[in-house]
Scaffold this active site. Structure first.
Site, PDB file in Angstrom:
ATOM      1  CB  ALA A  24      -0.958   0.042   1.203  1.00  0.00           C
ATOM      2  CB  SER A  56       7.599   1.807   4.354  1.00  0.00           C
ATOM      3  OG  SER A  56       7.837   2.804   3.245  1.00  0.00           O
ATOM      4  CB  SER A  57       4.437  -3.514   5.115  1.00  0.00           C
ATOM      5  OG  SER A  57       4.615  -3.894   3.778  1.00  0.00           O
ATOM      6  CG  ASP A  89      10.428   3.612   2.203  1.00  0.00           C
ATOM      7  OD1 ASP A  89      10.364   4.737   1.975  1.00  0.00           O
ATOM      8  OD2 ASP A  89      10.417   2.788   0.995  1.00  0.00           O
TER       9      ASP A  89
HETATM   10  C1  GLA Z   1       9.586   3.536  -2.392  1.00  0.00           C
HETATM   11  C2  GLA Z   1      11.004   3.378  -2.044  1.00  0.00           C
HETATM   12  C3  GLA Z   1      11.573   4.636  -1.631  1.00  0.00           C
HETATM   13  C4  GLA Z   1      11.095   5.885  -2.419  1.00  0.00           C
HETATM   14  C5  GLA Z   1       9.851   5.984  -2.776  1.00  0.00           C
HETATM   15  C6  GLA Z   1       9.285   6.982  -3.518  1.00  0.00           C
HETATM   16  O1  GLA Z   1       8.945   3.545  -1.164  1.00  0.00           O
HETATM   17  O2  GLA Z   1      11.213   2.454  -0.928  1.00  0.00           O
HETATM   18  O3  GLA Z   1      13.142   4.539  -1.277  1.00  0.00           O
HETATM   19  O4  GLA Z   1      12.000   5.921  -3.608  1.00  0.00           O
HETATM   20  O5  GLA Z   1       9.410   4.557  -3.367  1.00  0.00           O
HETATM   21  O6  GLA Z   1       9.711   8.127  -3.134  1.00  0.00           O
END
Ligand code: GLA
Length: 391
Positions: A126, A129-130, A175
């Site tokens: 989603a 950042s899980s 993330d």
């Molecule tokens: C994902 C990647 C991040 C970043 C974002 C876009 O979450 O893991 O490193 O590049 O996309 O901002």
């Protein structure tokens, strides 16, 4: 974090291994307020660690083995520390675990065996950042148990390395960085070139505004291939602008709006648009931080809206459902700004909503969105939490 989740993980650990865990570590997911696809261009990002997280209950076991139980998948995994292989028989969680342990060992850290129970409530796929939360939680457990003395920044870098090399996803640093180093009631302005960062207080309890995430229900389908394509187009932009300006550039961080005004027309159209997104987005992050620091939430919201436009038209990482959500949100009374958040191609939007309008926002937005797209959105009003650590 809800204490019931903590208790569930502790109880599951006791049931699985016959004793209470020595430690429970929490690592949060994140929402990025502004600064998208800038991290791998050595640019600026402005994320917040949220109250959705990965929990790992663990005890050392005195052996050379890691044994783990995923509560969410009801699966067990175990592997030998001297022979860590990619595991294709399990759901992906076991590779995140193996990847982090393997990366720490390859970096020269001495890890012993441990037992673990893992459970997360960051929605998967989603854009919240899980996977970074998972990696950072495991790295934090190892750091604490085996006295590795790894700094928060290095926890982030090693977790990113696990994702890049063991999992094979070429993500940037944002993330893992925010999951490791986030601070309560604050966003971090991270300079992804130097990894210096600034803690910017959000003062959510007194500002009169909430951070509202809306999950479009569209899983980020094309994200891996499209993400890598965007990275490549940014490299082409850097190369083209280096040649056109006669100034060697390392990344799009080294390019300015003036460079693009002057030389952009000589770049292939797609490369120009990708570069324009990154260069303008970096400036928007700096402007947004300034706006927030001076309490100008209206300007902050405008910059979020501009960021969405740039992602939709120049970087082309949105999709029709996300655009619908953003348009509905932006029109809504009490909304300062709204945009896609995360890698794109589905996932979530983030909006800044006046507190007294949040209930209304949910009540109106969810059915409107369903009427227009046939999909059910989920809305999370989130608080800004601290980064990873033992509970
Ligand atoms: C994902 C990647 C991040 C970043 C974002 C876009 O979450 O893991 O490193 O590049 O996309 O901002």
């Amino acid at each position: 974090m809800q204490s019931t989740r903590l208790k569930t993980v502790q109880d599951a650990f006791s049931e699985q291994y016959g004793d209470a865990p020595q430690m429970v570590v929490r690592a949060p997911g994140r929402v990025n307020l502004i600064g998208e696809h800038t991290d791998y261009n050595e640019g600026f990002v402005f994320p917040v660690a949220i109250d959705r997280e990965m929990l790992v209950a663990a005890s050392v076991n005195g052996s050379d083995k890691v044994q783990a139980f995923s509560l969410d998948y009801a699966e067990v995994d175990s592997f030998d520390l001297n022979d860590i292989k990619h595991n294709d028989d399990h759901s992906s969680w076991s590779n995140y675990l193996r990847g982090v342990v393997d990366t720490l060992q390859k970096a020269g850290y001495k890890i012993g065996g441990f037992n673990a129970v893992l459970s997360g409530n960051v929605p998967q796929g989603a854009g919240l950042s899980s996977s970074a939360a998972f990696e950072v939680a495991v790295a934090t457990v190892c750091n604490a148990f085996f006295d590795l003395g790894i700094s928060g920044k290095d926890i982030a870098l090693l977790s990113q390395k696990a994702e890049n090399q063991f999992i094979g996803v070429q993500c940037g640093i944002m993330d893992q960085f925010i999951s490791a180093l986030g601070e309560e009631d604050s966003a971090l302005m991270i300079d992804c070139k130097t990894l210096d960062y600034k803690v910017v207080p959000l003062k959510l309890s007194t500002s009169g505004y909430s951070i509202v995430i809306t999950n479009s229900g569209v899983r980020r389908g094309l994200v891996d291939s499209e993400y890598n394509a965007r990275r490549q187009e940014c490299v082409e932009g850097t190369k083209g602008l280096s040649e056109l300006t006669g100034r060697p550039m390392n990344s799009l961080r080294d390019a300015s709006v003036e460079d693009l005004d002057k030389h952009g027309a000589s770049l292939p159209d797609k490369v120009l648009r990708r570069s324009r997104h990154v260069v303008s987005e970096n400036q928007r992050v700096l402007d947004a931080v300034k706006a927030l620091e001076s309490g100008d939430i209206v300007r902050f919201g405008e910059l979020m809206n501009e960021s969405h436009e740039s992602m939709r038209d120049d970087f082309e990482i949105s999709c029709s459902e996300i655009n619908t959500l953003v348009e509905l949100s932006q029109k809504f009374k009490g909304v300062a700004g709204a945009r896609l958040t995360g890698a794109g191609f589905g996932g979530c939007t983030v909006a800044i909503v006046a507190n007294d309008q949040v209930d209304n926002f949910k009540e109106v937005l969810i059915p409107e969105y369903e009427k227009l797209t046939g999909r059910k959105a989920e809305v999370y009003v989130c608080s800004a939490t601290a980064g990873a650590g033992p509970q």
